[in-house]
Write an enzyme that holds these catalytic residues in place. Sequence first.
Site, mmCIF file in Angstrom:
data_model
loop_
_atom_site.group_PDB
_atom_site.id
_atom_site.type_symbol
_atom_site.label_atom_id
_atom_site.label_comp_id
_atom_site.label_asym_id
_atom_site.label_seq_id
_atom_site.Cartn_x
_atom_site.Cartn_y
_atom_site.Cartn_z
ATOM 1 N N ARG A 166 -12.971 -8.735 -2.695
ATOM 2 C CA ARG A 166 -12.677 -8.249 -1.340
ATOM 3 C C ARG A 166 -12.268 -6.762 -1.390
ATOM 4 O O ARG A 166 -11.473 -6.339 -2.217
ATOM 5 C CB ARG A 166 -11.530 -9.094 -0.761
ATOM 6 C CG ARG A 166 -11.045 -8.634 0.617
ATOM 7 C CD ARG A 166 -9.756 -7.874 0.516
ATOM 8 N NE ARG A 166 -9.146 -7.613 1.814
ATOM 9 C CZ ARG A 166 -8.195 -6.717 2.012
ATOM 10 N NH1 ARG A 166 -7.719 -6.029 1.010
ATOM 11 N NH2 ARG A 166 -7.701 -6.525 3.219
ATOM 12 N N THR A 194 0.819 -1.210 0.000
ATOM 13 C CA THR A 194 0.000 0.000 0.000
ATOM 14 C C THR A 194 0.855 1.263 0.000
ATOM 15 O O THR A 194 1.978 1.261 0.506
ATOM 16 C CB THR A 194 -0.966 0.009 1.206
ATOM 17 O OG1 THR A 194 -1.914 -1.029 1.023
ATOM 18 C CG2 THR A 194 -1.704 1.307 1.377
HETATM 19 N N1 ASP Z 1 -4.477 -2.266 3.893
HETATM 20 C C1 ASP Z 1 -4.389 -2.876 2.604
HETATM 21 C C2 ASP Z 1 -5.579 -3.787 2.423
HETATM 22 O O1 ASP Z 1 -5.894 -4.522 3.336
HETATM 23 C C3 ASP Z 1 -3.143 -3.671 2.392
HETATM 24 C C4 ASP Z 1 -1.878 -3.043 2.815
HETATM 25 O O2 ASP Z 1 -1.862 -1.989 3.460
HETATM 26 O O3 ASP Z 1 -0.840 -3.609 2.510
HETATM 27 O O4 ASP Z 1 -6.126 -3.818 1.354
#
Ligand code: ASP
Length: 313
Positions: free
Chosen positions: A210, A182
């Site tokens: 999702r 992210t």
């Molecule tokens: N928070 C993000 C998600 O669950 C993933 C991440 O931050 O790496 O989609």
Amino acid sequence: MHPSYSLMIHGGAGDLDRLADPQQAAPYLDSMRRVLEQGRQLLAAGGSALDAVEHCAALLEDDPLFNAGIGAVLDEDGRVELDAGIMCGASLRAGGVAGIDTVANPVRLARALLERGEPVLLSGAGARRFAACCGFESVPDGYFLTPQRLAQWQAARCAQQPGPDHDPPRPAPDGRGDRYGTIGAVARDTRGNLAAATSTGGMVNKRCGRVGDSPVIGAGVYADNASCAASCTGVGEHFLRTALAKTLADLIDFKGLDAAAAAQQGIEYLARKVAGRGGFILIDHAGRCASARNTPQLIHGWIEHGGATCCRL
Ligand code: ASP
């Protein structure tokens, strides 16, 4: 008129052992610095916090090193489904898009939604139609796919393990060895306005359809001039269940904490309530920068009150 600006960006939290090697860490830190300098130019010239976070997030989306835009992780079908959210702290306008697979920069689509006013959240086919109406070009097939992500997905499939980004999958019964991705940006401009943006490919091998925390206002992204701008990264379900970005804002708004104290209490809250794992960046209404994580690393960088550029893992 506040004379100075502040800017923070992140490229994900996780267990990035390999980044202990300075040679492996260098591209991530270089990218952080490059993006921060571009954000600095925009803010120093009087640009808005909202423009700055959109611009910085789009640059990070365009960098295949990070799990957003090009180079995003793949879902259980081997496809890319991107989520992004953006919020303006002056107006509390916000936009979030989910399940995006045709737009190169989902954060720009989220911004278009913010400008339109409503709806706040749009997903899948509706988001695709909205993008076409706004004149966003569709990317060619395979645009987002990189060989590294394909290999990572194949390894995750073999291990039958959906999981966060970064590094090959490995058993993590105690939560250690998690890998997150992210990107995000938060800013305060010279007029004192705050803004936040978060963009992601989500979790490696995630269930098709999702939606994580990143596009959900108050979970993975939040901004309010009265409190702070925050962008989160980690296991999205943990941030959704704790409304973590809004919780950070509430700690400042209702308890009168500054950025550093809110960060400390926020990360404790995440762990205490849902044994959550991840990290976040925030800038408070006075332009103070803070971050917290309960993973070994959080790739991030900041410019506080127009000062020096700092980057850390
Ligand atoms: N928070 C993000 C998600 O669950 C993933 C991440 O931050 O790496 O989609």
